[in-house]
Each structure stands twice: as C-alpha cells, then as structure tokens.
Write an enzyme that holds these catalytic residues in place. Structure first.
Site, PDB file in Angstrom:
ATOM      1  N   LYS A   1     -30.112 -45.936  55.896  1.00  0.00           N
ATOM      2  CA  LYS A   1     -30.788 -47.239  55.799  1.00  0.00           C
ATOM      3  C   LYS A   1     -30.313 -48.073  54.604  1.00  0.00           C
ATOM      4  O   LYS A   1     -30.072 -49.272  54.725  1.00  0.00           O
ATOM      5  CB  LYS A   1     -32.293 -46.995  55.690  1.00  0.00           C
ATOM      6  CG  LYS A   1     -33.130 -48.248  55.783  1.00  0.00           C
ATOM      7  CD  LYS A   1     -33.341 -48.614  57.218  1.00  0.00           C
ATOM      8  CE  LYS A   1     -34.265 -49.792  57.378  1.00  0.00           C
ATOM      9  NZ  LYS A   1     -34.605 -49.987  58.804  1.00  0.00           N
TER      10      LYS A   1
ATOM     11  N   TYR B   1     -30.552 -22.996  46.158  1.00  0.00           N
ATOM     12  CA  TYR B   1     -30.335 -21.932  47.149  1.00  0.00           C
ATOM     13  C   TYR B   1     -28.850 -21.784  47.457  1.00  0.00           C
ATOM     14  O   TYR B   1     -28.343 -20.663  47.610  1.00  0.00           O
ATOM     15  CB  TYR B   1     -31.118 -22.276  48.426  1.00  0.00           C
ATOM     16  CG  TYR B   1     -30.978 -21.278  49.550  1.00  0.00           C
ATOM     17  CD1 TYR B   1     -31.829 -20.185  49.650  1.00  0.00           C
ATOM     18  CD2 TYR B   1     -30.001 -21.447  50.527  1.00  0.00           C
ATOM     19  CE1 TYR B   1     -31.696 -19.273  50.687  1.00  0.00           C
ATOM     20  CE2 TYR B   1     -29.868 -20.536  51.568  1.00  0.00           C
ATOM     21  CZ  TYR B   1     -30.708 -19.460  51.648  1.00  0.00           C
ATOM     22  OH  TYR B   1     -30.586 -18.566  52.672  1.00  0.00           O
TER      23      TYR B   1
ATOM     24  N   ASP C   1     -32.042 -53.605  60.957  1.00  0.00           N
ATOM     25  CA  ASP C   1     -31.044 -52.822  61.692  1.00  0.00           C
ATOM     26  C   ASP C   1     -30.395 -53.627  62.809  1.00  0.00           C
ATOM     27  O   ASP C   1     -29.166 -53.687  62.908  1.00  0.00           O
ATOM     28  CB  ASP C   1     -31.670 -51.550  62.289  1.00  0.00           C
ATOM     29  CG  ASP C   1     -32.279 -50.666  61.223  1.00  0.00           C
ATOM     30  OD1 ASP C   1     -31.930 -50.856  60.041  1.00  0.00           O
ATOM     31  OD2 ASP C   1     -33.106 -49.805  61.561  1.00  0.00           O
TER      32      ASP C   1
ATOM     33  N   GLY D   1     -32.554 -24.658  49.755  1.00  0.00           N
ATOM     34  CA  GLY D   1     -33.243 -24.147  50.943  1.00  0.00           C
ATOM     35  C   GLY D   1     -34.530 -23.467  50.527  1.00  0.00           C
ATOM     36  O   GLY D   1     -34.675 -23.076  49.373  1.00  0.00           O
TER      37      GLY D   1
ATOM     38  N   GLU E   1     -29.287 -34.019  42.615  1.00  0.00           N
ATOM     39  CA  GLU E   1     -29.485 -35.146  43.540  1.00  0.00           C
ATOM     40  C   GLU E   1     -30.799 -35.891  43.330  1.00  0.00           C
ATOM     41  O   GLU E   1     -30.960 -36.998  43.838  1.00  0.00           O
ATOM     42  CB  GLU E   1     -29.379 -34.663  44.999  1.00  0.00           C
ATOM     43  CG  GLU E   1     -30.532 -33.792  45.505  1.00  0.00           C
ATOM     44  CD  GLU E   1     -30.394 -32.301  45.164  1.00  0.00           C
ATOM     45  OE1 GLU E   1     -29.663 -31.980  44.201  1.00  0.00           O
ATOM     46  OE2 GLU E   1     -31.023 -31.468  45.829  1.00  0.00           O
TER      47      GLU E   1
ATOM     48  N   HIS F   1     -31.409 -29.402  40.554  1.00  0.00           N
ATOM     49  CA  HIS F   1     -31.060 -30.349  41.626  1.00  0.00           C
ATOM     50  C   HIS F   1     -30.459 -31.634  41.044  1.00  0.00           C
ATOM     51  O   HIS F   1     -31.200 -32.506  40.606  1.00  0.00           O
ATOM     52  CB  HIS F   1     -32.308 -30.705  42.435  1.00  0.00           C
ATOM     53  CG  HIS F   1     -32.777 -29.581  43.301  1.00  0.00           C
ATOM     54  ND1 HIS F   1     -32.316 -29.386  44.577  1.00  0.00           N
ATOM     55  CD2 HIS F   1     -33.640 -28.563  43.061  1.00  0.00           C
ATOM     56  CE1 HIS F   1     -32.878 -28.311  45.093  1.00  0.00           C
ATOM     57  NE2 HIS F   1     -33.689 -27.789  44.192  1.00  0.00           N
TER      58      HIS F   1
END
Ligand code: XMP
Length: 524
Positions: A380, A96, A239, A68, A183, A181
């Site tokens: 996606k 965070y 999509d 954050g 990720e 992080h």
C-alpha cells in the site's frame, strides 16, 4: 473472473534479482519485505519451505529468514532446507531465523530461562553488520529461546546482558544472524543495519523506486494488452486511481474509466474524481451518477448486511450496463495489491483472505474479461508513492480507507436522502478539523456516524429533538485491531460545536471510545 497470466519480468527490472524473505510465520515477515523495499531493494515473501533449487532459479541478491512463533526444536516448527546455506547467497536470520541458522549450522539453541521482551540494550562489535553504527544500541527483542553457541566458524558480534549471543556473522560464508528485530521502529538503528546488510554485504543496488516501478509497469501493460481496449472501474480510492493512471500512461485513450457513483461518498469526493481524471489528466471517463438508483434500492433497508448486498448488486448492474454500452472490451484493470496475493505463512496458503463483506463494490466472478493488475507487486505505501510520482492530488493519495458501501453503513437504520446529507455535512466538518489539526495521516480512519435515535436539547429558547453524531477515530496498522484515538480535547470541542452549530438536525455529539476487538471500526 479471467486468469492472470504472469508476465516475464523485463530484463534489468529490480525484480529480476529480489531479496527473498523466507516466512517462518512471524508477525513481522511482511514488514521485513517492506523495510527492504524502503531501502529501495525489491523484496518478496516466500514460504519457508522453498527449495534451494527454487531459490537458485530466482537468482536472489540475498535471503532473510524471518522470525517465528515456535521453538526451533519443537515438533512441527517451521524448518528451512539447510541446503540454502550452501548456496553462497548472503543470508540474514532474524530472531527465530537466527536460531534456525544456529541449529542447522552446528551451533546450539536452548531455553536458558531468561527471556527478553521489548527494548533491550546491547553492545555491538566492529563488524560488517554494525559498521558505522554506535557500539551501544537498543534492539527490540521478543524471545524465550537463545542461541548458546553460534554456528561453526561464526563470530559473535553483539551481546546483551542476558543474551551473550545477540548477533553473529560468518563473513566467509556470508551468513548473519541477529536476535533482535531490525525491522521494527523500536530498534533505532534497525534500518541502518538492514542497509549494511543489503548494500555492503549483499552489494544490492538501490533501484526499486517509484519511477522505476512506473516505467516497468507501463512496459508490462503494453506487452500484455497490445492494441486492445481496457476498462477500469474507479471507486474514488487510491488503489483504483493509481492503477488507472498507470494503465492510462501505457495505453492512453484506449483506456476507459467507469466511475459508478453510488452517491454514498463523502462530501466533494465524487467531484474530485471527475476533476482529477477528466479535467486534469484527460482520461476518458464515464461518470455514472447513480445516486437515485442506489437510494431506491436502499429504501427501507435497515439490516447492515442487506445494505451491503443491495449496494453490491446494484454496483454490478450499473457496471455491466455501462460496459455493454462501451462495446467489446477485452481487458479489465484490477487494483489487487501484493498483500492480497502473498503466499506465505507456515502452511503455504494465501495469507490475506479478505472478509467477504469487505468485497462490496467488487465485480462478479464470472465476468468475461482478462485482468490487468499493475499493483500486484506493490504494498500500500508503495502504491501511494507511485501515486505521488504520477501526480495524483495529495487528498487522493493519502485518503484514509473508506468502505465500498460508503456512508450507507455509517447511517444506522434506513438510509434516506435527508439523513445522508446530515451525515455528509457532519463528516465534512470532522475531516476539515482533523486535517487542520494535522492529524489526518496519523489516524487509520476518522469519520462521523449517524445513529437512529434522537434526543432532547435546547437551542436559544427552543427545545429541540434531533439526532446525535458520533465521532469515530481510530489508530491501527491493518484494521484487524484498532485503538480509539486520543484526539485532543480542544479539537473535540471545535468539532462538536461546529457540527451542532452548522447542522440544524444535530443537537448532540458523542465520542466512540471503543477499541477493536471487541468493537469493530465501522458501526455496521
Ligand atoms: P470493521 O468495521 O470490520 O472494518 O472493523 C475493518 C475495515 O474494513 C472496512 N470495511 C469495509 N470495506 N466494504 C469495504 O470495502 C465493506 O463492506 C466494509 N466494511 C468495513 C472498514 O472501513 C475498516 O477499514
């Protein structure tokens, strides 16, 4: 537009036991959920204010507190209910999120005067999070505050030169925190760390696969529509194609697809939609060749927003006429994605508000259908994987984003059949060469633009006065920002000479070297 009634999650579905990512407002919150799903564990983003009772009701396998932008001790900073740490659910705090854990659990967070931004070396100890990973690692850091005392009972398991507490763990209470992080791709062992947390700590089974998604969505669609008929508008994009195929798998010929072809697609794209759906999958398909009608509506229209309006209105008219012809149909398929529906962020509001002008090609609000939204859970990249698993051709699955109003907003000024053909041919050359160079998937978008000017050239002994073509190629994560792609000079040369040689109405090729902002991706 009709209400979407949430369906019960089928038993044994991967979503029955999700990993919940508590969104504390960081820019990577969605990415965390995606990474967890890439480990084949279903994950959802939830607002950080979620209560312990709500969490318990979801029966999650694990919790992740995201990063954050705030300081945990700042007024108004996103907080979590400390009761969530008493639930006995394995919990990982990132950046965070780690600091929140420290603050709430008897540790300390301070601004030490030492910040870390970017790739940072750290040393990891033998621990649950770092099991089977090298002790010397790189982590992507982005923090000013640091944890200066871990939560009571937690052990420090990683440290960098300027941040002695880069990770902690409390195996007994199953609480874990990392300052870096995991990720982002700049943390090389980030994925491995997440896997350690998911598979070993949280004992999560790797069941979220494309095949499982298909099986379950088919079941849900059948439960929703029963023996009714279903209508689906195909656009040529991935999509609507994947949504249509999922519904077809569920209800077969009770699905009818309407492909309102405005004649503004790229070369061969319309034919490919018909070939794939009608000839290959045998999906009942109404191909409305409406080029004439759309060009009629666009005649003399030069303002970009006017073009969008004209195309949008005509699209609805074509669709309504066709659906009337098809008789009473109760359900309509929509390709809504998870990123369109996520409730997240500090204020708990819907995160993805789509720019109004990006809704061109959509259907009217008051249309009298109930919606079937088989992609509502998917990101996606997952839609693409499901598309591959369903056997959609590579070209459709990996198609770059393409605007609803199509080539009309890449022709500056009036859209005429002649100018449409020029642009379509130039664009086809560009696509062809970009693909040949193996760069198509690396680019967010690549396309040709036809400006409303002409310039002087010389071909043979002849003076020419013809159009230029502009090459636009960008890299981007989400289209909110974009950088112009550094295409190799050799590729640019091939594209330029092919376009000029093959299209008589063009005598010049220019390259757009603007990023977004301040430019936009499209020219109109
Ligand atoms: P801009 O040009 O605003 O585009 O940087 C951002 C992304 O949105 C796409 N785009 C559209 N998509 N209808 C759409 O469906 C539209 O009218 C439209 N205008 C822009 C654009 O291709 C890019 O991916």
């Amino acid at each position: 537009m009709g209400e979407v009634v949430p369906l019960p999650v089928p038993e044994k579905a991967p979503e029955e036991r999700p990993v919940l990512v508590l969104d504390c407002g960081g820019q990577y919150s969605q990415l965390i959920a995606r990474r967890v799903r890439e480990c084949r564990v279903y994950s959802e983003l939830v607002p950080h204010r979620i209560s312990p009772q709500e969490i318990q009701a979801r029966n999650p396998l694990a919790l992740v507190l995201s990063g954050g932008p705030a300081s945990v001790y700042a007024e108004g900073a996103p907080k979590v209910d400390p009761g969530i740490f008493e639930l006995g659910i394995p919990t990982l705090g990132i950046c965070y999120g780690m600091q929140l854990m420290a603050q709430d659990l008897g540790g300390r967070v301070e601004r030490t005067g030492v910040s870390e931004f970017g790739k940072t070396e750290f040393t990891a100890e033998d621990s649950e999070l770092f099991v089977n990973l090298p002790p010397e690692q790189i982590g992507w850091m982005s923090h000013r505050d640091s944890v200066t005392a871990p939560p009571e009972g937690a052990r420090v398991v990683a440290s960098s030169q300027s941040t002695p507490i880069a990770a902690f763990e409390d195996s007994e209470r199953r609480l874990y925190g990392v300052q870096f992080h995991p990720e982002v791709v700049h943390t090389p062992y980030g994925n491995e760390l997440l896997k350690n947390f998911l598979y070993s700590v949280a004992d999560a089974p790797a069941t979220w696969t494309a095949a499982a998604v298909i099986e379950e969505q088919v079941e849900r669609i059948r439960a929703q529509v029963g023996s009714e008929r279903v209508l689906c508008a195909l656009s040529g994009g991935v999509d609507s194609a994947v949504a249509a195929l999922l519904v077809y798998k569920a209800v077969g010929d009770r699905l009818t697809c309407v492909f309102a072809d405005h004649g503004l697609l790229r070369k061969d794209e319309a034919a490919q939609v018909v070939e794939t759906f009608s000839n290959h999958f045998h999906v009942p398909l109404v191909h409305v060749d409406a080029e004439e009608r759309f060009l009629g509506k666009l005649a003399g229209v030069t303002d970009p927003e006017e073009k969008r309006r004209a195309i949008g209105e005509e699209f609805i008219r074509v669709f309504e006429q066709e659906s009337e012809r098809l008789g009473q149909i109760r359900y309509l398929v929509q390709g809504t994605l998870y990123s369109d529906v996520i409730e997240s962020g500090g204020d708990g509001s819907v995160a993805a508000t789509i720019k109004s002008h990006h809704n061109v090609g959509g259907l009217p609000e008051d249309i009298d259908f109930e919606l079937v939204e088989p992609l509502r859970l998917l990101f996606k990249d997952e839609v693409r994987r499901v598309g591959e698993e369903l056997g959609l051709p590579e070209r459709m699955v990996w198609r770059q984003p393409f605007p609803g109003p199509g080539l009309a907003i890449r022709i500056i000024g009036a859209v005429t059949r002649e100018r449409l053909e020029i642009l379509r041919e130039a664009d086809a050359v560009l696509q062809d060469e970009v693909r040949r160079a193996g760069l198509y998937r690396d680019l967010w978008q690549s396309f040709a633009v036809l400006p409303a000017i002409r310039s002087v050239g010389v071909q043979g002994d002849e003076r020419t006065y013809a159009y230029p073509i502009v090459i636009r190629a960008v890299t981007s994560e989400d289209a909110m920002t974009a950088d112009w792609a550094r295409l190799p000079y050799d590729l640019l040369e091939t594209i330029s000479s092919r376009i000029i040689n093959e299209i008589p109405a063009v005598n010049r090729v220019a390259l757009d070297i603007s990023s977004k902002p301040p430019s936009t991706i499209e020219w109109e």
